[in-house]
Design a protein around this motif. Sequence first.
Motif, PDB file in Angstrom:
ATOM      1  N   ASP A 110      42.524  38.236  35.186  1.00 39.01           N
ATOM      2  CA  ASP A 110      41.506  38.673  36.135  1.00 39.01           C
ATOM      3  C   ASP A 110      41.591  37.745  37.357  1.00 39.01           C
ATOM      4  O   ASP A 110      41.470  36.528  37.231  1.00 39.01           O
ATOM      5  CB  ASP A 110      40.121  38.584  35.475  1.00 39.01           C
ATOM      6  CG  ASP A 110      39.019  38.994  36.420  1.00 39.01           C
ATOM      7  OD1 ASP A 110      38.995  40.167  36.817  1.00 39.01           O
ATOM      8  OD2 ASP A 110      38.189  38.124  36.752  1.00 39.01           O
ATOM      9  N   THR A 111      41.813  38.327  38.524  1.00 47.78           N
ATOM     10  CA  THR A 111      41.990  37.543  39.747  1.00 47.78           C
ATOM     11  C   THR A 111      40.802  36.628  40.023  1.00 47.78           C
ATOM     12  O   THR A 111      40.980  35.470  40.387  1.00 47.78           O
ATOM     13  CB  THR A 111      42.235  38.465  40.955  1.00 47.78           C
ATOM     14  OG1 THR A 111      43.350  39.307  40.662  1.00 47.78           O
ATOM     15  CG2 THR A 111      42.525  37.672  42.205  1.00 47.78           C
ATOM     16  N   SER A 112      39.592  37.132  39.836  1.00 44.74           N
ATOM     17  CA  SER A 112      38.420  36.300  40.125  1.00 44.74           C
ATOM     18  C   SER A 112      38.309  35.131  39.146  1.00 44.74           C
ATOM     19  O   SER A 112      37.925  34.022  39.524  1.00 44.74           O
ATOM     20  CB  SER A 112      37.138  37.133  40.120  1.00 44.74           C
ATOM     21  OG  SER A 112      36.885  37.665  38.845  1.00 44.74           O
ATOM     22  N   GLU A 113      38.680  35.361  37.902  1.00 49.49           N
ATOM     23  CA  GLU A 113      38.633  34.273  36.915  1.00 49.49           C
ATOM     24  C   GLU A 113      39.675  33.197  37.240  1.00 49.49           C
ATOM     25  O   GLU A 113      39.400  31.997  37.164  1.00 49.49           O
ATOM     26  CB  GLU A 113      38.863  34.844  35.511  1.00 49.49           C
ATOM     27  CG  GLU A 113      38.528  33.895  34.404  1.00 49.49           C
ATOM     28  CD  GLU A 113      38.645  34.535  33.031  1.00 49.49           C
ATOM     29  OE1 GLU A 113      38.506  33.775  32.050  1.00 49.49           O
ATOM     30  OE2 GLU A 113      38.888  35.744  32.923  1.00 49.49           O
ATOM     31  N   THR A 115      40.884  32.624  40.239  1.00 51.40           N
ATOM     32  CA  THR A 115      40.406  31.993  41.467  1.00 51.40           C
ATOM     33  C   THR A 115      39.373  30.917  41.151  1.00 51.40           C
ATOM     34  O   THR A 115      39.432  29.804  41.694  1.00 51.40           O
ATOM     35  CB  THR A 115      39.808  33.046  42.430  1.00 51.40           C
ATOM     36  OG1 THR A 115      40.819  34.015  42.725  1.00 51.40           O
ATOM     37  CG2 THR A 115      39.315  32.405  43.711  1.00 51.40           C
ATOM     38  N   GLN A 116      38.429  31.227  40.278  1.00 55.00           N
ATOM     39  CA  GLN A 116      37.411  30.242  39.892  1.00 55.00           C
ATOM     40  C   GLN A 116      38.050  29.024  39.236  1.00 55.00           C
ATOM     41  O   GLN A 116      37.658  27.887  39.512  1.00 55.00           O
ATOM     42  CB  GLN A 116      36.391  30.863  38.934  1.00 55.00           C
ATOM     43  CG  GLN A 116      35.474  31.854  39.587  1.00 55.00           C
ATOM     44  CD  GLN A 116      34.597  32.583  38.571  1.00 55.00           C
ATOM     45  OE1 GLN A 116      34.693  32.364  37.375  1.00 55.00           O
ATOM     46  NE2 GLN A 116      33.738  33.457  39.079  1.00 55.00           N
TER      47      GLN A 116
END
Length: 191
Positions: A110-113, A115-116
């Motif tokens: 997951d890109t957002s995960e 990124t975080q």
Amino acid sequence: MANIVLVDDEICILEGMAKLIAHIGPQYMVLAKFFNSSEALAFLKKHYAEVDMLITDIQMDGMNGLELVEQIHRLNPALPCVILTGYEEFAYAKAAVSLGVVSYLLKPVDTSELTQTLERLILQKQEEAPNIFARRKLSCEVTYIKRAIETHCADFDLNAAADHLLLSKDYISRLFKKETGITLMDYLIRV
């Protein structure tokens, strides 16, 4: 800039992760990519001071990702490691946590995960920047002592650390002073 090492035995995953990291931002650089843990370990032994994060698959032929993390943490206990896996098994997650893994990412990532996870790395680097060790290359022995003090300050035992590293207490003290510019006692007081 955060230097990242990627390890995965699937070329499409490896290349995809490298592109995804580059897309997330220019502050992240894939320093090296490896298809197996043995090559990654050899690289990390030589370049441990240049690497800011390891992202590794868990299931690979030969040495698996958890074994790689365990080996790397013997050299550099402070290196943030992320496990990348297609398995949601609790046993893997539990083993990863016991090794100090900072994140456990499931495929497809997951890109957002991701990124975080990378943003946490940058924040950690910024917090450490004013640290007395910033911009100094530390040996794996001094890195181990530093990490042991930071995580177990109240119960830090130089005798146990010396036994673990197979070095004398005097040598460790001299090496710490030489590489950091302060004594072990002074560092213990600061922490």
